[in-house]
Design a protein around this motif. Sequence first.
Motif, short mmCIF file in Angstrom:
data_model
loop_
_atom_site.label_atom_id
_atom_site.label_comp_id
_atom_site.label_asym_id
_atom_site.label_seq_id
_atom_site.Cartn_x
_atom_site.Cartn_y
_atom_site.Cartn_z
N VAL A 127 -0.23 -4.83 -4.31
CA VAL A 127 -0.36 -3.50 -3.71
C VAL A 127 -1.56 -2.79 -4.33
O VAL A 127 -1.67 -2.72 -5.56
CB VAL A 127 0.93 -2.68 -3.94
CG1 VAL A 127 0.79 -1.29 -3.34
CG2 VAL A 127 2.13 -3.39 -3.34
N PRO A 128 -2.48 -2.23 -3.54
CA PRO A 128 -3.68 -1.58 -4.09
C PRO A 128 -3.40 -0.17 -4.61
O PRO A 128 -3.92 0.82 -4.10
CB PRO A 128 -4.64 -1.55 -2.89
CG PRO A 128 -3.74 -1.46 -1.70
CD PRO A 128 -2.51 -2.27 -2.06
N LYS B 187 9.54 2.97 -2.05
CA LYS B 187 10.41 2.79 -0.87
C LYS B 187 9.72 1.88 0.15
O LYS B 187 10.34 0.95 0.70
CB LYS B 187 10.72 4.14 -0.25
CG LYS B 187 11.60 4.08 1.00
CD LYS B 187 11.89 5.49 1.51
CE LYS B 187 12.86 5.45 2.68
NZ LYS B 187 12.31 4.72 3.85
N ARG B 188 8.44 2.14 0.39
CA ARG B 188 7.69 1.34 1.37
C ARG B 188 7.62 -0.12 0.95
O ARG B 188 7.81 -1.02 1.77
CB ARG B 188 6.29 1.93 1.51
CG ARG B 188 5.39 1.17 2.46
CD ARG B 188 4.05 1.87 2.57
NE ARG B 188 3.11 1.11 3.37
CZ ARG B 188 1.86 1.50 3.62
NH1 ARG B 188 1.42 2.64 3.10
NH2 ARG B 188 1.06 0.74 4.36
N ALA C 191 9.07 -3.45 2.67
CA ALA C 191 8.12 -4.48 3.09
C ALA C 191 8.52 -5.85 2.57
O ALA C 191 8.35 -6.87 3.26
CB ALA C 191 6.72 -4.11 2.62
N GLN C 192 9.04 -5.88 1.34
CA GLN C 192 9.44 -7.16 0.75
C GLN C 192 10.90 -7.51 1.03
O GLN C 192 11.38 -8.55 0.58
CB GLN C 192 9.22 -7.14 -0.77
CG GLN C 192 7.77 -7.02 -1.20
CD GLN C 192 7.61 -7.20 -2.69
OE1 GLN C 192 8.41 -7.86 -3.34
NE2 GLN C 192 6.55 -6.61 -3.26
N GLU D 249 20.02 -2.52 2.56
CA GLU D 249 20.33 -1.28 3.25
C GLU D 249 19.23 -0.25 2.96
O GLU D 249 18.56 -0.34 1.93
CB GLU D 249 21.69 -0.73 2.81
CG GLU D 249 21.77 -0.35 1.34
CD GLU D 249 22.13 -1.52 0.45
OE1 GLU D 249 22.11 -1.33 -0.78
OE2 GLU D 249 22.42 -2.61 0.97
N PRO D 250 19.00 0.70 3.86
CA PRO D 250 17.96 1.70 3.63
C PRO D 250 18.26 2.54 2.38
O PRO D 250 19.41 2.89 2.11
CB PRO D 250 18.01 2.57 4.89
CG PRO D 250 18.69 1.73 5.92
CD PRO D 250 19.66 0.87 5.17
N VAL D 251 17.22 2.83 1.61
CA VAL D 251 17.35 3.65 0.41
C VAL D 251 16.36 4.79 0.52
O VAL D 251 15.15 4.56 0.69
CB VAL D 251 17.06 2.82 -0.86
CG1 VAL D 251 17.20 3.70 -2.10
CG2 VAL D 251 17.99 1.62 -0.95
#
Length: 389
Positions: free
Chosen positions: A109-110, A120-121, A125-126, A131-133
């Motif tokens: 990640v840059p 979170k992103r 992505a990975q 579940e959503p956090v």
Amino acid sequence: MPPAAVPVTLTASERKILNKRVRDARTPYRDRLRAQVVLAAARGRANERIAADLRVAAATVRKWRGRLALHGLEGLKDLPRSGRPREISEEARAAVVALACQLPAATGVPLSRWSGPELKRELEAQALVSEPVSVSSLLRILAGNPVKPWQYQSWIFPRDPGFEAKAKVILDLYQGFYQGGPLGPGDRILSFDARPSIQARGRIHETLRRRARQASRVEHEYTRHGALTLLAGLDVHTGHVFASTPQTTGIVPFMNLAGQVMARPEYRDAPRVLVIVDNGSDHRGKAAVARLREAHPNAIMIHTPVHASWLNQIEIFFSIIQKKVVSPNDFPSLEKLSETLLAFVDRYNQTAKPFKWRYTATDLKNLLRRISEHEKQDTRRQADLTEAA
């Protein structure tokens, strides 16, 4: 009739911790209030008076003074609450912490450091969580560990191969020993260094004085009037400082100031004058040692390890003069800057006292051992975190 007040007794360390909580602007209100309650109780004040002074109920005062009497400082913490069951699994929490403990560059990640939204992103992505956090949940998870991936501290690893041996010589000097034996009654220790490129900045509007509830105000824009060097030497035993303000650093300015100091009877007639310097170009290497010894036969130059100027006590004086004289830097000319710096040195010497240096060679040895252990632990931890992520 109100119940009898529970007596409160604090140890010196407990009182220090509580006073720090009261003074620290970052202390949460509830913790500051509880500290104020028990400090007042320890001074023997009645519950009703404490309640009136702090504008709380007397029952609140009784609660926290009783909790402290029973459980000490731990009693001032909130008791665990049951709350609703956790919705985020332990596996997801471990993944959050594992990713936050990695450098973003290690994951491709840059970024230089993580923030809540960026974590979170990347988690999504990975597909590290099933579940959503939310960002707020992420931050609560990190706070519970605690991990703050958006913070960083700079440090420098000791790269001098003779770091410990060179540093030990100086630390032993501060304890009164040299080459395995005690210093003689006439031996002196001098600490020399230079603070280069101190600029004379003339503000384009005069500085506004302080007022009630308002700090002094300094114009942001300025005119440069040049720069000079503050070259200084500190007598470690007396705390007195000797200084000059040449335009630049160099062999000649250093030797001139050293000569002025060594011409004084207490140094000229001393059996040994141990001169501590760093590895600056004006006194670097064996040539500088021989040069000083030739000019002053009783002077012995001792170099700090590379990147270890913190061992040189004159650096403490430089930090003082930076805070008290140089900042926020408003001087109409180089002459005024030089005059102010030298005037401060004279003022400082009127009440000068030696610095209380407590760091010893044993402390250094323990520090280097801990650094070595941390390196090994970090290597193992990084491998574990990479596997968990």
